[in-house]
Design a protein around this motif. Structure first.
Motif, PDB file in Angstrom:
ATOM      1  N   LEU A  56      -4.492   6.934  12.656  1.00  0.00           N
ATOM      2  CA  LEU A  56      -3.455   7.068  11.630  1.00  0.00           C
ATOM      3  C   LEU A  56      -3.347   5.799  10.785  1.00  0.00           C
ATOM      4  CD1 LEU A  56      -0.642   8.760  13.735  1.00  0.00           C
ATOM      5  CD2 LEU A  56      -2.134   9.858  12.068  1.00  0.00           C
ATOM      6  N   TRP A  57      -3.360   4.663  11.443  1.00  0.00           N
ATOM      7  CA  TRP A  57      -3.195   3.398  10.733  1.00  0.00           C
ATOM      8  C   TRP A  57      -4.446   2.998   9.964  1.00  0.00           C
ATOM      9  CZ3 TRP A  57       1.159   1.478   9.341  1.00  0.00           C
ATOM     10  CH2 TRP A  57       2.311   1.852  10.049  1.00  0.00           C
ATOM     11  N   ASN A  58      -5.603   3.423  10.410  1.00  0.00           N
ATOM     12  CA  ASN A  58      -6.824   3.110   9.664  1.00  0.00           C
ATOM     13  C   ASN A  58      -6.844   3.786   8.308  1.00  0.00           C
ATOM     14  OD1 ASN A  58      -8.174   1.280  11.310  1.00  0.00           O
ATOM     15  ND2 ASN A  58      -9.028   2.889  12.591  1.00  0.00           N
ATOM     16  N   GLY A  59      -6.058   4.852   8.126  1.00  0.00           N
ATOM     17  CA  GLY A  59      -6.034   5.573   6.857  1.00  0.00           C
ATOM     18  C   GLY A  59      -4.951   5.135   5.886  1.00  0.00           C
ATOM     19  N   VAL A  60      -4.215   4.079   6.198  1.00  0.00           N
ATOM     20  CA  VAL A  60      -3.133   3.628   5.317  1.00  0.00           C
ATOM     21  C   VAL A  60      -3.719   3.048   4.034  1.00  0.00           C
ATOM     22  CG1 VAL A  60      -1.264   1.946   5.073  1.00  0.00           C
ATOM     23  CG2 VAL A  60      -1.518   3.217   7.187  1.00  0.00           C
ATOM     24  N   ARG A  61      -3.156   3.500   2.911  1.00  0.00           N
ATOM     25  CA  ARG A  61      -3.612   3.025   1.606  1.00  0.00           C
ATOM     26  C   ARG A  61      -2.747   1.846   1.136  1.00  0.00           C
ATOM     27  NH1 ARG A  61      -3.348   9.095  -0.302  1.00  0.00           N
ATOM     28  NH2 ARG A  61      -1.206   8.419  -0.296  1.00  0.00           N
ATOM     29  N   GLU A  85       9.181   9.325   0.534  1.00  0.00           N
ATOM     30  CA  GLU A  85       9.678   9.449   1.911  1.00  0.00           C
ATOM     31  C   GLU A  85       9.359   8.188   2.700  1.00  0.00           C
ATOM     32  OE1 GLU A  85       8.896  12.372   5.748  1.00  0.00           O
ATOM     33  OE2 GLU A  85       8.466  13.104   3.749  1.00  0.00           O
ATOM     34  N   ILE A  86      10.311   7.750   3.514  1.00  0.00           N
ATOM     35  CA  ILE A  86      10.021   6.708   4.482  1.00  0.00           C
ATOM     36  C   ILE A  86       9.394   7.423   5.671  1.00  0.00           C
ATOM     37  CG2 ILE A  86      10.966   4.951   6.023  1.00  0.00           C
ATOM     38  CD1 ILE A  86      13.075   4.382   3.879  1.00  0.00           C
ATOM     39  N   LYS A  87       8.121   7.191   5.866  1.00  0.00           N
ATOM     40  CA  LYS A  87       7.359   7.911   6.886  1.00  0.00           C
ATOM     41  C   LYS A  87       7.526   7.298   8.266  1.00  0.00           C
ATOM     42  CE  LYS A  87       5.096  11.003   4.418  1.00  0.00           C
ATOM     43  NZ  LYS A  87       5.165  12.425   4.685  1.00  0.00           N
ATOM     44  N   ILE A  88       7.610   5.987   8.337  1.00  0.00           N
ATOM     45  CA  ILE A  88       7.773   5.326   9.631  1.00  0.00           C
ATOM     46  C   ILE A  88       8.588   4.049   9.457  1.00  0.00           C
ATOM     47  CG2 ILE A  88       5.634   6.225  10.635  1.00  0.00           C
ATOM     48  CD1 ILE A  88       5.563   2.692   9.860  1.00  0.00           C
ATOM     49  N   LEU A  89       9.331   3.720  10.471  1.00  0.00           N
ATOM     50  CA  LEU A  89      10.007   2.436  10.562  1.00  0.00           C
ATOM     51  C   LEU A  89      10.143   2.146  12.051  1.00  0.00           C
ATOM     52  CD1 LEU A  89      13.127   1.210   8.596  1.00  0.00           C
ATOM     53  CD2 LEU A  89      12.510   0.381  10.845  1.00  0.00           C
ATOM     54  N   ASP A 142      -4.497  -5.640  11.062  1.00  0.00           N
ATOM     55  CA  ASP A 142      -3.203  -5.444  11.723  1.00  0.00           C
ATOM     56  C   ASP A 142      -3.137  -4.173  12.569  1.00  0.00           C
ATOM     57  OD1 ASP A 142      -2.065  -7.713  10.407  1.00  0.00           O
ATOM     58  OD2 ASP A 142      -1.724  -6.475   8.625  1.00  0.00           O
ATOM     59  N   VAL A 143      -4.133  -3.310  12.450  1.00  0.00           N
ATOM     60  CA  VAL A 143      -4.054  -1.964  13.023  1.00  0.00           C
ATOM     61  C   VAL A 143      -3.734  -1.975  14.511  1.00  0.00           C
ATOM     62  CG1 VAL A 143      -5.402   0.114  13.533  1.00  0.00           C
ATOM     63  CG2 VAL A 143      -5.427  -0.857  11.241  1.00  0.00           C
ATOM     64  N   GLN A 145       4.099   0.288  17.878  1.00  0.00           N
ATOM     65  CA  GLN A 145       4.603   1.665  17.782  1.00  0.00           C
ATOM     66  C   GLN A 145       4.737   2.300  19.161  1.00  0.00           C
ATOM     67  OE1 GLN A 145       2.195   4.281  15.368  1.00  0.00           O
ATOM     68  NE2 GLN A 145       3.836   5.762  15.175  1.00  0.00           N
ATOM     69  N   VAL A 146       3.773   2.085  20.029  1.00  0.00           N
ATOM     70  CA  VAL A 146       3.839   2.641  21.382  1.00  0.00           C
ATOM     71  C   VAL A 146       5.020   2.026  22.144  1.00  0.00           C
ATOM     72  CG1 VAL A 146       2.642   2.736  23.611  1.00  0.00           C
ATOM     73  CG2 VAL A 146       1.411   3.303  21.492  1.00  0.00           C
ATOM     74  N   ARG A 147       5.211   0.705  22.047  1.00  0.00           N
ATOM     75  CA  ARG A 147       6.357   0.062  22.716  1.00  0.00           C
ATOM     76  C   ARG A 147       7.674   0.613  22.178  1.00  0.00           C
ATOM     77  NH1 ARG A 147       3.203  -4.362  21.823  1.00  0.00           N
ATOM     78  NH2 ARG A 147       4.487  -5.166  20.122  1.00  0.00           N
ATOM     79  N   ALA A 148       7.764   0.758  20.870  1.00  0.00           N
ATOM     80  CA  ALA A 148       9.004   1.258  20.257  1.00  0.00           C
ATOM     81  C   ALA A 148       9.312   2.674  20.728  1.00  0.00           C
ATOM     82  CB  ALA A 148       8.895   1.199  18.733  1.00  0.00           C
ATOM     83  N   TRP A 149       8.316   3.559  20.731  1.00  0.00           N
ATOM     84  CA  TRP A 149       8.526   4.933  21.196  1.00  0.00           C
ATOM     85  C   TRP A 149       8.956   4.950  22.651  1.00  0.00           C
ATOM     86  CZ3 TRP A 149       7.437  10.261  20.041  1.00  0.00           C
ATOM     87  CH2 TRP A 149       7.292  10.529  18.674  1.00  0.00           C
ATOM     88  N   ARG A 150       8.281   4.196  23.483  1.00  0.00           N
ATOM     89  CA  ARG A 150       8.574   4.219  24.924  1.00  0.00           C
ATOM     90  C   ARG A 150       9.955   3.654  25.230  1.00  0.00           C
ATOM     91  NH1 ARG A 150       4.839   6.416  27.932  1.00  0.00           N
ATOM     92  NH2 ARG A 150       2.801   6.730  26.980  1.00  0.00           N
TER      93      ARG A 150
END
Length: 148
Positions: A43-48, A71-75, A9-10, A17-22
């Motif tokens: 960043l996403w490759n390191g998700v546990r 903590e909610i780190k991202i949404l 899914d990465v 994420q890029v579309r959402a930020w922009r």
């Protein structure tokens, strides 16, 4: 359907994420600080396992949420899915996962000028607690808190 993020899914998540930020931050984050797919892949490759989930509608990635350490780190919700309840479902999912892991007080950070995001969190029972941190000169985040 909400499911755990998988290694495959990465690239789709980073593009979302890029579309959402922009879309969300175009008025107050300059282009030099906008994320790129290349800088987000690592960043996403390191998700546990147990830290991130995505929501699909009709096989299309609509949003993603991630948690760690109370903590909610991202949404992020794909702009094409705004107004369809994707953010609400992901937020509730994250809150439930945090509650299930024993957290009773949780936090998240959002960019101060992001009025839409702040209103969303406030509608869902989150309150700003007064803490702020500077991301870049002129761009700060505010912290929200909620008791579960």
């Amino acid at each position: 359907m909400i499911r755990p993020v998988a290694a495959g899914d990465v690239h789709a998540i980073t593009a979302l994420q890029v579309r959402a930020w922009r879309t969300a931050y175009v008025d107050f984050v300059d282009d030099t600080h906008m994320p790129t797919i290349d800088d987000r892949v690592g960043l996403w490759n390191g998700v546990r396992p147990g830290e991130a989930w995505l929501l699909e509608e009709d096989g299309v990635l609509a949003g993603v949420v991630g948690v760690a350490d109370g903590e909610i780190k991202i949404l992020y919700v794909d702009p094409a899915f705004h107004g369809r309840g994707v953010g609400r479902r992901l937020l509730y999912h994250a809150e439930e996962r945090l509650r299930d892991s024993g957290h009773t007080l949780v936090v998240l950070w959002t960019i101060r000028e992001n009025v839409a995001s702040r209103a969303f969190y406030e509608r869902h029972g989150w309150s700003v607690d007064g803490a702020e941190q500077e991301l870049w000169p002129g761009v700060a985040e505010v912290r929200y808190r909620r008791t579960l």
